[in-house]
Design an enzyme around this catalytic site. Structure first.
Site, PDB file in Angstrom:
ATOM      1  N   GLU A 303      42.934  29.862  -7.660  1.00 45.35           N
ATOM      2  CA  GLU A 303      42.089  28.886  -7.360  1.00 45.35           C
ATOM      3  C   GLU A 303      41.815  28.335  -5.835  1.00 45.35           C
ATOM      4  OE1 GLU A 303      42.444  23.865  -8.322  1.00 45.35           O
ATOM      5  OE2 GLU A 303      44.144  25.279  -8.180  1.00 45.35           O
ATOM      6  N   LYS A 360      36.422  23.787 -13.224  1.00 42.09           N
ATOM      7  CA  LYS A 360      37.741  22.903 -13.778  1.00 42.09           C
ATOM      8  C   LYS A 360      37.371  21.659 -14.511  1.00 42.09           C
ATOM      9  CE  LYS A 360      42.044  21.681 -11.699  1.00 42.09           C
ATOM     10  NZ  LYS A 360      42.905  21.497 -10.323  1.00 42.09           N
ATOM     11  N   CYS A 411      44.298  26.049 -12.748  1.00 47.04           N
ATOM     12  CA  CYS A 411      45.499  25.022 -12.284  1.00 47.04           C
ATOM     13  C   CYS A 411      46.059  24.187 -13.226  1.00 47.04           C
ATOM     14  CB  CYS A 411      45.266  24.474 -10.831  1.00 47.04           C
ATOM     15  SG  CYS A 411      46.803  23.862  -9.922  1.00 47.04           S
TER      16      CYS A 411
END
Length: 538
Positions: A303, A360, A411
């Site tokens: 990320e 995300k 994440c």
């Protein structure tokens, strides 16, 4: 006088004992995860709270112990949150950084306490019900509350993750109905043992009241029935998990995909500096070239590997290397959406062209966006290396690659099983997990790895996990870690994973167990009450 003081002190100790027991047992549950990893405690750590709630008199005094149990569990399990302090690298002064850190940790811990207190409120109303009904409803309510909590923006510490990665046999129950299957198993076993103890207390109480010198064999059999059921349930569930764990994993050559991972090891304090970007370009470019020369099919980066906008990616040395070597790369960077930006994972094909992008969808509250921003925006600064406004990606994204559809996760999304289940149901054949856990101590990335293991098992998929500073890893569909990086190290590694199109019961039907528990327990309770009412009226 001294006797009176001693008596008062004894009364205070006695009155505070339930609170101490509840807090201590909650802490024991918190020790099940990293850094301690005492996973076996999960099968007994709920017993003291269950006994306290059921045996004490109805009233408000039930809720503080339950609240303290939740504080103990979530406070210990999520103590890694305090690792974000100090945030001076983000321009946040030391004292405000401490205040933000304490608030973040305190808020999620209190939320966990409230969650357990709600469960206790339901259990108090069931104190006069049959033990089997209490166990059924108690399990159903706990699973329902976890489902409700996981539907919001703050979620991490399910009871299920106490078993990962150490007890992979029981984690395989997640293939049936997701993590709530494991949670239900833990709550039910704890409940059965607690009910055995409660029944023994009540037998002893009746014996004292009636001044009977001995207890008949039958009541003791009744007590042992709960322990026997708890033992049988624990063994049976592990046997089911073992059967699922023992199934062979097909590895056809045509489904093979050799993936390389680069762990760049760029400290977050350097993210906003030119030195940090220079090191990121150098580490990820050299790592990509090394892996490309080893003959990998694709390379995965963490990320925000290159903390720049999409429009600037094409001019980087890493993309130039992709054009030269012709090996597919998944590069973490920032996407653009109007005046806002997203944390994204881009697929670069063998020509160095962007062919897909995943944004995300689950952002970290306070860390990546400000809840109630109009109210709190002037008080809390965004913990982001960019000045623009961050927005989440769509909830129904699909991530197509030159090798087929992938299950993408960035994440924090590792904690949300529904994200993975939906993508697997839509044809995702392997998992790409891209993270940056560099804010925290080593306990957090190990817990993060444990979450990814659960997702791999639940979806029956191979998983490649790339992080900035560790732990990067490869995981097979049985949750076995094939390789794990060091922590705070620069590393590259290649492993062969396999694309799969299987569908577990969980992927196909979702969490069907929780509604089933609610319907069955609720139906039994209503039928029982109607029967009692009818008998009373007659």
């Amino acid at each position: 006088m001294q006797k009176k003081l001693n008596k008062k002190q004894g009364e205070r100790l006695t009155s505070s004992l339930p609170y101490l027991i509840a807090l201590a047992s909650g802490i024991l549950m918190g020790l099940t995860v990293a850094p301690v990893g005492a996973w076996f405690l999960a099968w007994i750590a709920l017993i003291p709270l269950w006994v306290l709630v059921v045996t004490s008199a109805k009233g408000k005094n039930q809720f503080p112990p339950a609240f303290l149990w939740g504080i103990g569990y979530h406070g210990v399990a999520l103590f890694w949150i305090t690792g974000i302090h100090p945030m001076t690298w983000l321009g946040v002064p030391w004292l405000p950084s401490l205040a933000i850190t304490v608030f973040c940790w305190g808020f999620i811990t209190v939320l966990g306490g409230v969650f357990v207190a709600i469960w206790a409120a339901v259990m108090v109303r069931l104190s006069e019900q049959k033990p089997w009904l209490r166990i059924l409803i108690g399990t159903a309510v706990w699973c329902s509350l976890e489902s409700l909590w996981s539907a919001g923006p703050l979620w991490w510490s399910s009871l299920a993750y106490t078993q990962s990665p150490h007890n992979l046999t029981i984690v395989h129950l997640g293939q049936l109905s997701g993590p709530n299957t494991v949670t239900a198993a833990i709550v039910a076993v704890n409940g059965l043992i607690a009910e055995a103890y409660i029944n023994r207390l009540r037998i002893a109480s009746r014996r004292e009241d009636t001044k009977i010198s001995s207890v008949s064999f039958a009541p003791l059999q009744f007590v042992n029935k709960y322990l026997a059921t708890a033992t049988g349930l624990l063994i049976t569930l592990h046997l089911i998990g073992f059967i699922l764990y023992s199934r062979p994993i097909a590895q056809p050559p045509e489904a093979a995909l050799k993936v390389g991972i680069v762990q760049g090891n760029i400290p977050n304090r350097l993210l906003r500096s030119s030195e940090g970007f220079r090191r990121a370009q150098e580490n990820y470019t050299s790592g990509y070239i090394t892996l490309a020369d080893q003959g990998v099919d694709a390379v995965l980066t963490p990320e925000g590997a290159l903390p720049i906008f999409q429009r600037n990616l094409m001019a980087t040395a890493l993309v130039a290397a992709v054009k030269e070597k012709g090996v597919v790369a998944w590069i973490g960077a920032f996407g653009e959406r109007g005046e806002s930006y997203t944390i994204s994972l881009f697929t670069f094909n063998s020509k160095g062209e962007i062919v897909s992008r995943y944004d995300k969808a689950k952002l970290v509250p306070l860390g990546e966006y400000i809840p109630f921003e109009k109210i709190l925006g002037r008080i809390v600064q965004r913990l982001s290396p960019l000045d623009a406004h961050q927005v989440p990606g769509s909830a129904n994204q699909l991530f197509d690659t030159p090798f087929g559809r992938a299950i993408a996760s960035i994440c924090y999304e590792s904690a949300f099983p529904e994200q993975f289940r939906r993508q697997a149901a839509m044809g995702g054949q392997f998992i790409l997990s891209s993270s940056n856990d560099a804010h925290y101590t080593a306990a957090m990335p190990f817990q993060h790895h444990a979450q990814d293991i659960m997702r791999a098992i639940e979806t029956d998929r191979w998983s490649a996990r790339a992080t900035n500073t560790g732990y990067s890893a490869f995981v097979d569909p049985h949750g076995r870690t094939l390789w794990m990086s060091g922590y705070n190290t620069y590393e590259t590694h290649a492993e062969t994973i396999y694309r799969r199109q299987t569908q577990t019961l969980y992927v196909h039907w979702g969490d069907w167990l929780t509604p089933l528990l609610l319907i069955s327990s609720g139906g039994y309770w209503l039928a029982k009450n109607r029967l009692i009412t009818k008998v009373t009226n007659d």
